[in-house]
Design a protein around this motif. Structure first.
Motif, PDB file in Angstrom:
ATOM      1  N   TRP A 121      10.090 -18.966  35.570  1.00 20.33           N
ATOM      2  CA  TRP A 121       9.023 -18.999  34.564  1.00 20.33           C
ATOM      3  C   TRP A 121       9.055 -20.301  33.771  1.00 20.33           C
ATOM      4  O   TRP A 121       8.015 -20.825  33.381  1.00 20.33           O
ATOM      5  CB  TRP A 121       9.105 -17.789  33.637  1.00 20.33           C
ATOM      6  CG  TRP A 121      10.329 -17.714  32.773  1.00 20.33           C
ATOM      7  CD1 TRP A 121      11.548 -17.232  33.135  1.00 20.33           C
ATOM      8  CD2 TRP A 121      10.451 -18.141  31.419  1.00 20.33           C
ATOM      9  NE1 TRP A 121      12.429 -17.325  32.098  1.00 20.33           N
ATOM     10  CE2 TRP A 121      11.788 -17.880  31.028  1.00 20.33           C
ATOM     11  CE3 TRP A 121       9.579 -18.709  30.496  1.00 20.33           C
ATOM     12  CZ2 TRP A 121      12.256 -18.180  29.749  1.00 20.33           C
ATOM     13  CZ3 TRP A 121      10.044 -19.005  29.229  1.00 20.33           C
ATOM     14  CH2 TRP A 121      11.373 -18.740  28.864  1.00 20.33           C
ATOM     15  N   ILE A 122      10.277 -20.851  33.580  1.00 24.47           N
ATOM     16  CA  ILE A 122      10.364 -22.126  32.848  1.00 24.47           C
ATOM     17  C   ILE A 122       9.707 -23.238  33.662  1.00 24.47           C
ATOM     18  O   ILE A 122       8.928 -24.044  33.142  1.00 24.47           O
ATOM     19  CB  ILE A 122      11.835 -22.461  32.544  1.00 24.47           C
ATOM     20  CG1 ILE A 122      12.450 -21.339  31.702  1.00 24.47           C
ATOM     21  CG2 ILE A 122      11.942 -23.796  31.836  1.00 24.47           C
ATOM     22  CD1 ILE A 122      13.917 -21.507  31.418  1.00 24.47           C
ATOM     23  N   VAL A 123       9.996 -23.234  34.976  1.00 25.45           N
ATOM     24  CA  VAL A 123       9.374 -24.238  35.846  1.00 25.45           C
ATOM     25  C   VAL A 123       7.856 -24.060  35.850  1.00 25.45           C
ATOM     26  O   VAL A 123       7.099 -25.038  35.790  1.00 25.45           O
ATOM     27  CB  VAL A 123       9.943 -24.134  37.281  1.00 25.45           C
ATOM     28  CG1 VAL A 123       9.339 -25.204  38.167  1.00 25.45           C
ATOM     29  CG2 VAL A 123      11.451 -24.246  37.256  1.00 25.45           C
ATOM     30  N   GLY A 124       7.442 -22.798  35.895  1.00 28.24           N
ATOM     31  CA  GLY A 124       6.004 -22.521  35.875  1.00 28.24           C
ATOM     32  C   GLY A 124       5.349 -23.076  34.623  1.00 28.24           C
ATOM     33  O   GLY A 124       4.281 -23.698  34.678  1.00 28.24           O
ATOM     34  N   ILE A 125       5.999 -22.873  33.476  1.00 26.93           N
ATOM     35  CA  ILE A 125       5.455 -23.372  32.216  1.00 26.93           C
ATOM     36  C   ILE A 125       5.376 -24.892  32.225  1.00 26.93           C
ATOM     37  O   ILE A 125       4.362 -25.485  31.841  1.00 26.93           O
ATOM     38  CB  ILE A 125       6.314 -22.861  31.041  1.00 26.93           C
ATOM     39  CG1 ILE A 125       5.935 -21.421  30.719  1.00 26.93           C
ATOM     40  CG2 ILE A 125       6.133 -23.742  29.808  1.00 26.93           C
ATOM     41  CD1 ILE A 125       6.727 -20.813  29.587  1.00 26.93           C
TER      42      ILE A 125
END
Lengths: 363, 320
Positions: A121-125
């Motif tokens: 999710w961090i990479v997605g953000i």
């Protein structure tokens, strides 16, 4: 008392509250008129009570969780628009930046499974921030180097982004279930908030958004970089005379604004909200809510936190209005009236100053 | 490209080009007087709302052409009244013109949905109407070869009204005292004021004319292109602003710019046509073509922008 009332910040808060009051009064009028036409309508004052409680009278703590969930994307699009306003630009393109950011975030969280799920999710953000920033960058470059009105370019980019995403959605769509939601493990974590609010859509996105708002406040008000960007907004030529690269400033302002809106997209599309990039071609409403949020918050990042909460509460109240027999457009009309009234803040403040100083408003 | 395709394109670009011209001319009057009107989109929606409601409620009382004229009148009046709000905010109250314009846009969409749900029998935001307004053939002119087919068969009254407005608008702007004064207020309001022109009054005229034309343009866009009005004009108000900029705030160039955008819109809609399928370009490209070309065109034409110098700034007598 006089000194308190002459403080610019206090005046701005007064002006915003007055605008809200104006909107509420107009809302009452609309409700009363409409109640003559709707046979199943209950008392207008009952509907008003629903509106001022943000619909919480029906949904309680669970509703509060929903409001927090509504709030995070529009807080970020509001910051996007507000940041651009502070630097002299009107970012009407938050909608396009939002949807591109959301799509890239969703793509990463579904397809990049080589990354450990707990970090996905961090990479997605990050992906959303970059993608949204790139969309903003286009408007910024066109404005800075080709003198293209940023409003027009942003509107065109809104449509291009919307069409692009609706064409690309088949890449991440699940054939059996076109309205797929994110796999639970790659969503933004909830840290138990979903249990507290008894509502599985509540997650930490609200805290991310508030942190970003504080960060933007610090950048704008406490750093040289922010000061330079604002200087470009006040007077481009004067900024250049003072040795600021005005073209770079404008480009960066739009890029940051785009990145903020893109982040807002991630908040929606990598959560448990079932929101689909459907083939229905409509512009993402969060981008336009962002304009209302920014205007009501007077473009101040800290003010925007409160105005986002307010607008989110109104949005939550909308559907609940049907219990009193009214339709949710009443809330949208009230929002429009509040924005219209907030345009008067300048004259309101002038009058206030005139009232409290003998010499009048002119310095 | 054969002649049939060409005729098809030209015939079908008219319903897009005429409203764009009308609304962009409206924007021209407003900006030339010194007030940026970003609310064109909302005013179009507002005008079309009342025009279409009129058609919805009085279907068979009068002949189609009379009815469309009456509906146009109603659209114009509602456009003027609505734009009054923008004029009051931006002229009397010296408000930020972007904020006031945005508020009008928000209001118009919400208001249409609210009203439509309230008074249509179905309770939805779509208002359906019968399109009986097309004129099969205009006597005499319709018999002219080629041109008759292109412009005088299966046309709408609005086409000729739009062209009439174009002529009148250029005359008013360049050949009348009113036009000269209006332009002065947009370029240098203090100079205009110093020779006794009432700047605020001229700006009111500019905004109200833009309201009239945008209200009319909204109705004129909706009638030929759909049979159910859902309270949206699909960004045409903003496209009209692009036309205005591309047309350099001049009537004749605005007309050409509107024709260009009309053509792009038709190309976008006709990707299924034999000629276009033979080109083998992806459908996606056709969908974005109006917006992409707008961006590209503005990239190359904006640098020598001739925008009215005082547009967007509230007039403050004490400011020098």
């Amino acid at each position: 008392m006089k000194k308190f009332l002459l403080n610019a910040g206090v005046q701005k808060i007064f002006a915003a509250l007055l605008a809200i009051l104006f909107g509420l009064v107009f809302g009452i009028v609309i409700l009363f008129i409409a109640s003559f036409f709707i046979s199943k309508a209950s008392y207008p004052m009952d509907a008003l009570y629903t509106i001022v409680t943000g619909g919480l009278r029906f949904s309680g703590l669970k509703g509060l969780g929903i409001i927090m969930r509504f709030m995070s994307p529009i807080l970020l699009t509001g910051l996007s628009v507000g940041f651009a306003f502070k630097t002299g630009l009107f970012n009407i393109g938050a909608s396009g930046q939002f949807v591109i950011g959301g799509f890239v975030a969703a793509y990463i969280c579904i397809k990049w499974t080589f990354i450990p799920l707990e970090y996905l999710w961090i990479v997605g953000i990050l992906g959303a921030v970059i993608a949204g920033g790139l969309v903003g960058l286009i408007s910024g470059l066109l404005k800075a180097y080709r003198n293209v009105n940023e409003v027009i370019s942003a509107i065109m980019l809104n449509y291009i982004a919307m069409i692009t995403v609706s064409n690309l959605v088949s890449v991440i769509a699940d054939k059996n279930n076109p309205s797929r939601t994110m796999p639970p493990l790659s969503r933004i974590p909830t840290l138990g908030l979903d249990k507290i609010f008894g509502n599985n859509t509540t997650d930490i996105s609200i805290f991310i958004a508030i942190l970003v708002a504080i960060l933007i406040y610090i950048i704008l008000e406490r750093t040289t970089f922010g000061y330079e960007l604002k200087a470009c907004g006040y007077n481009r030529n004067a900024a250049r005379y003072a040795g600021i690269n005005d073209r770079l400033g404008i480009t960066l302002s739009m890029t940051i604004a785009g990145a903020l809106a893109g982040l807002g997209g991630a908040m929606v599309y990598i959560s448990s909200i079932t929101k689909v990039f459907d083939s229905l071609l409509t512009l993402a409403p969060e981008g336009f809510d962002g304009i209302s949020v920014a205007l009501l918050g007077m473009s101040n990042p800290l003010g925007i936190i409160f105005s986002a909460a307010f607008i989110a509460a109104l949005k939550n109240a909308g559907p609940a209005l049907s219990r009193s027999g009214f339709n949710e457009e009443v809330v949208k009309i009230m929002t429009a009236v509040i924005i219209y009234a907030s345009a008067f803040s300048l004259i309101f403040r002038e009058k206030l100053v005139q009232f409290f100083t003998k010499k009048g408003a002119k310095k | 490209m054969n002649t049939d395709t060409m005729i098809f394109l030209i015939r079908n670009m008219v319903p897009f080009m005429i409203p764009l011209t009308i609304v962009a001319l409206g924007g021209m009057f407003s900006e030339r007087s010194g007030v940026v009107n970003i609310a064109l989109e909302g005013i179009m929606v507002f005008g079309a709302t009342f025009g279409i409601f009129f058609i919805y409620f009085v279907p068979d009382l009068m002949s189609p052409q009379l009815m469309i004229l009456a509906a146009m009148g109603i659209a114009i009046i509602s456009g003027v009244l609505f734009s009054w709000l923008h004029a009051y905010a931006s002229i009397n109250l010296k408000a930020n013109q972007t904020i006031s314009g945005t508020a009008l846009n928000l209001f118009a969409f919400a208001f249409h949905d609210f009203l439509a749900r309230l008074i249509t029998k179905t309770g939805t935001e779509g208002v359906s109407f019968k399109n009986v307004f097309r004129i099969e053939k205009i006597p005499f002119f319709g018999d002219i070869p080629v041109l008759g087919d292109l412009f005088f068969k299966n046309v709408y009254l609005s086409t000729f009204i739009g062209l009439g407005i174009l002529v009148v608008a250029s005359f008013v702007l360049y050949k009348t005292r009113f036009g000269l004064r209006l332009r002065a207020c947009g370029e240098h309001p203090h100079a205009a004021d110093s020779v006794g022109i009432n700047v605020n009054r001229m700006r009111y005229w500019g905004v109200l004319i833009s309201g009239a034309l945008a209200g009319l343009g909204g109705l004129v866009l909706i009638i030929p292109t759909t049979v159910e009005y859902t309270g949206t004009v699909s960004g045409y108000g903003f496209l009209a602003l692009a036309v205005l900029i591309f047309g350099q705030w001049k009537p004749s160039k605005i007309f050409l710019a509107a024709a260009f955008f009309g053509l792009m819109q038709v190309i976008s809609n006709s990707s299924g046509l034999a000629f276009f399928t033979s080109l083998g370009i992806n459908k996606y490209f056709y969908q974005i073509v109006p917006y992409l070309t707008t961006l590209i065109v503005l990239t190359f034409t904006s640098s020598k922008s001739a925008s009215p110098r005082a547009a967007g700034e509230p007039y403050d007598q004490g400011k020098r």
